[in-house]
Enzyme design. Structure first.
Site, short mmCIF file in Angstrom:
data_model
loop_
_atom_site.label_atom_id
_atom_site.label_comp_id
_atom_site.label_asym_id
_atom_site.label_seq_id
_atom_site.Cartn_x
_atom_site.Cartn_y
_atom_site.Cartn_z
N ASN A 1 4.31 -17.11 -37.88
CA ASN A 1 3.26 -16.87 -38.87
C ASN A 1 3.54 -15.70 -39.78
O ASN A 1 2.87 -15.53 -40.80
CB ASN A 1 1.92 -16.72 -38.18
CG ASN A 1 1.45 -18.06 -37.65
OD1 ASN A 1 1.19 -18.96 -38.43
ND2 ASN A 1 1.40 -18.21 -36.33
N GLU B 1 1.25 -22.57 -31.40
CA GLU B 1 2.41 -21.90 -31.99
C GLU B 1 2.88 -20.75 -31.10
O GLU B 1 2.13 -19.81 -30.82
CB GLU B 1 2.06 -21.40 -33.39
CG GLU B 1 1.97 -22.54 -34.39
CD GLU B 1 1.43 -22.14 -35.75
OE1 GLU B 1 1.54 -22.95 -36.67
OE2 GLU B 1 0.89 -21.03 -35.88
N THR C 1 -6.06 -27.47 -39.86
CA THR C 1 -4.99 -27.87 -38.95
C THR C 1 -5.41 -28.64 -37.72
O THR C 1 -4.55 -28.99 -36.94
CB THR C 1 -4.16 -26.66 -38.51
OG1 THR C 1 -4.39 -25.59 -39.42
CG2 THR C 1 -2.72 -26.98 -38.48
N LYS D 1 -3.73 -33.68 -33.78
CA LYS D 1 -2.64 -32.80 -34.19
C LYS D 1 -3.17 -31.38 -34.35
O LYS D 1 -4.36 -31.18 -34.59
CB LYS D 1 -1.98 -33.28 -35.49
CG LYS D 1 -2.84 -33.28 -36.72
CD LYS D 1 -2.92 -32.00 -37.52
CE LYS D 1 -1.55 -31.42 -37.79
NZ LYS D 1 -1.75 -30.09 -38.48
N THR E 1 2.30 -31.88 -38.25
CA THR E 1 2.89 -30.93 -39.20
C THR E 1 3.82 -29.99 -38.42
O THR E 1 4.98 -30.34 -38.21
CB THR E 1 1.81 -30.12 -39.96
OG1 THR E 1 0.95 -29.47 -39.03
CG2 THR E 1 1.01 -31.02 -40.88
N SER F 1 2.24 -20.77 -46.02
CA SER F 1 1.50 -22.05 -46.07
C SER F 1 1.31 -22.46 -47.51
O SER F 1 1.34 -21.65 -48.41
CB SER F 1 0.16 -21.91 -45.37
OG SER F 1 -0.66 -20.99 -46.05
#
EC number: 2.3.1.35
Lengths: 460, 460
Positions: free
Chosen positions: B455, B316, B227, B201, B175, B460
């Site tokens: 973020n 991230e 996630t 992932k 993703t 999302s």
């Protein structure tokens, strides 16, 4: 990158009658901080003729700073009495070994000498607090000289009892704080009027978890720095045991319910002194007059929450002040744990910064908290997702915005969501719909670029 | 603001012999993701004639997504056997109610139909995973059509067993990942050579806490997004109970020991399939051959750790890959809890970003963790600060840098500290010096401006 809003949560000048009687205090510059004139030492003395009871909550961190260990010892030795508090900012007296303990004791002794008459009953009567950089020794001779200069017969004495005396004391608590944090309130019990006033400090390393005095002394001599300090004074008379139980209750629902960054410090300390100067001989005690005690406990809790919220408003890099309420959990402890997790979630806090009503992150944080097993040892209860509601409540009195209703996501009006999330203050409510009616509130702020800048560049 | 380094932790092209035999797999674009050609569906089939055992660890979050509930059910019903895995990215099938469960089942059924021969023993033989945005239904007809297009007699079938087939499958997991995460290794037990290969992932909402299969099904039907997904295949034969116990052990020391942002997701799932294609009839089982089992468990744990670390490397906004080791704690659990707290501390992570060897924040995080009470119900042990050591260890083989020795801060050579902290990889070791020899490792990254940008802006 959004600018950080200027922070102006000022206490306005208050008449001297707002403050509890029988205290003198002040703030001065003794040279712990480099910049001339900036207050770095506060001295607070009770001048009441009645006994002054004292209670404290200290960090539960395993690495407790010297002033924590020393103050805990004083309260314990005195059975809950103390008449003075001395505070320095600019140096935390942490990870300073035996020298650190000696220095904390030196501050206590020097302040004891300022008290109107030496007590024959207690060896020491002063509690001490330090905050600032770690791993450095205090400039103890400057500090002791500064304390000694406050003897009431000295021309250098700045101690007083008016607004400016209280404000200067509050300024002496500050480190990375952008404003002094001072509040006062009046309440009455049985027709007698009492006053509460106090100050606190903190902006980062804020996620306190403090327990009552008398529980810390088993720790060793090496310590670390810390960032939440608070001191509350009242002219009510309260028995030591009831003062401690009221403070423990109040701290759980105030200072232990705030988070700036989820990091618990090693010096976190809240002290309360009750000097009885307005008491007319009535001593508030849980066992002799439950009702009066409950009033006092509620007033102290509300007041402590006011002070605690100021710390969140001044949170490092914060642009939002967000109340997180968790309802209908199996217990208060469960509600508190969940509210804490939501309040410390990096994903929730960055979404708050982004003004994004991201209920998904709130729900994920909620679900990540294990519920407490029941006392009977049975399996912990399980959250039923179809009973969960999440609502954003604006602070301006306009309509709340439900975003999840009985586990079903609402078609959210994005314009309305943006309206609420762009406010500086709002509330997020998570209703678990479970039996038990556990409810808790937490106060948190957002995670901004500015937070990363402050803490990525700052060397403590 | 520092630029985020480009992330290039590539698996190099590997010969087909690196991969476990008896699996065909592939990745394709079916239209869950908008961008044409980007893989969004992976299909993995065991073609072995031996029974294929399956084990799983699922998120402990109270809000479990439909694919978690469905896959847990399949494993439970089959007593630990399953021959296929189907994965989509782009939509998490979360908070989608009954439709979500129906869709997850539809993916299972369609994939079952691809298996070489229908089993008479099991109703379903496929496990399912989804990741992506939440609160949206899957485009299920596109997904089912995509699965059906992979029947081996179809010209549209892309399934294979060479490097590019494995790589395409790994790409279909992605993703916000910036690179596909694929690894393979070979090991031998009793002269027989086996292979492990797998993909995972994850980049954000990464702080997994997963428990073994068979523990999730009591949850309700409403769920959320997640996630961390991982799937490991081996051509060893392992009994279902031993496969599950080895995976549970491995996940605790790999995927449950990483953190990007401290946020536990609701879809976190790790599956392992053992198809026995290389087994020559030997079934690894803890009770029949403890030694062989221990070798397998160790290989699986090391392999899982390799995959888990890739997620942290792709965290991230991450600019650092930091190993946190806690030693000489009373127990593994205590060591793990402390390593986790250090790895999630916002103050520690911003200091890492700032390349600041801030042992004070590390110590504060360490001390904030309550130690476990002993099983006999005695008071938990207490950390002795004078026995604590903190050391920074560079990844380039040069000398470690002690910053706290027996509770005393060292005079740190700031130039040397900067040298180590400016590396992309290094290790922080906290030695508590307690009895018990509990030791745990955690892998974490730093907190950067880029994390806040991703973020704070991402919805999302």
């Amino acid at each position: 990158m959004k600018p950080t809003p200027s922070k102006t949560h000022h206490h306005f000048p208050l008449p001297s009658s707002s403050f509890p009687t029988g205290f003198v205090l002040g703030g001065l510059h003794v040279g712990v901080k480099k910049k001339a004139g900036v207050p770095d030492l506060a001295v607070i003395l009770s001048t009441s003729e009645h006994p002054t009871s004292a209670a404290a909550c200290f960090t539960r961190n395993a690495f407790k700073a010297a002033p924590v260990l020393v103050s805990d010892h004083v309260i314990k030795m005195n059975g809950g009495y103390a008449r003075a508090v001395v505070v320095n900012s600019g140096c935390a007296n942490a990870v300073t070994g035996k020298q650190g303990l000696d220095d904390a004791w030196a501050m206590v002794m020097a302040t004891d000498a300022l008290l109107p008459s030496k007590s024959s009953e207690f060896e020491q009567e002063t509690l001490v607090m330090s905050t600032g950089v770690i791993g450095q020794n205090l400039p103890i001779s400057k500090i002791v000289a500064g304390i000694q200069s406050q003897a009431t017969n000295e021309a250098t004495c700045v101690l007083g009892s008016d607004f400016s005396a209280w404000e200067r004391a509050a300024q002496a608590f500050m480190t990375t704080d952008t404003f002094p944090k001072l509040r006062a309130r009046t309440f009455s019990i049985g027709g007698v009027e009492y006053r509460l006033a106090g100050m606190d400090k903190g902006a980062g390393m804020i996620h306190p978890n403090m327990g009552p005095a008398g529980t810390t002394f088993s720790s060793g001599p090496k310590q670390l720095h810390a960032t939440l300090l608070g001191c509350i004074m009242t002219d009510a008379a309260v028995s030591p045991r009831s003062l401690q139980s009221a403070l423990t209750y109040a701290v759980d629902r105030s200072f232990n319910s705030i988070s700036v960054d989820g990091d618990m410090s090693t010096n976190d300390s809240i002290y309360v002194l009750a000097n009885g100067a307005a008491s007319n001989g009535v001593i508030i005690d849980e066992e002799t007059d439950k009702e009066a005690y409950e009033v006092f406990k509620r007033e102290l809790t509300d007041f402590a929450a006011d002070l605690a919220k100021l710390v969140v408003r001044d949170g490092e890099g914060a642009t939002k002040f967000v109340t997180v309420t968790v309802k209908n959990a199996p217990s208060y402890k469960d509600a508190h744990n969940i509210a804490s997790r939501i309040s410390t979630s990096a994903l929730v806090k960055t979404a708050l910064y982004g003004e994004d009503a991201n209920w998904g992150r709130i729900l994920a944080a909620t679900g990540s908290v294990p519920l407490q097993p029941s006392s009977s040892g049975a399996e912990p209860p399980v959250i039923d997702p179809t009973k969960v509601n999440v609502t954003f409540i604006p602070s301006d009195g306009t309509s709340p915005l439900p975003v999840l209703v009985n586990g079903e996501p609402e078609k959210v009006d994005e314009v309305r969501a943006k309206e609420i999330l762009s406010l500086e203050d709002f509330e997020v409510t998570v209703d678990l719909g479970m039996e038990g009616e556990g409810e808790a509130q937490y106060w948190t702020c957002d995670f901004s670029y500015e937070y990363v800048r402050i803490n990525g560049d700052y060397r403590s």
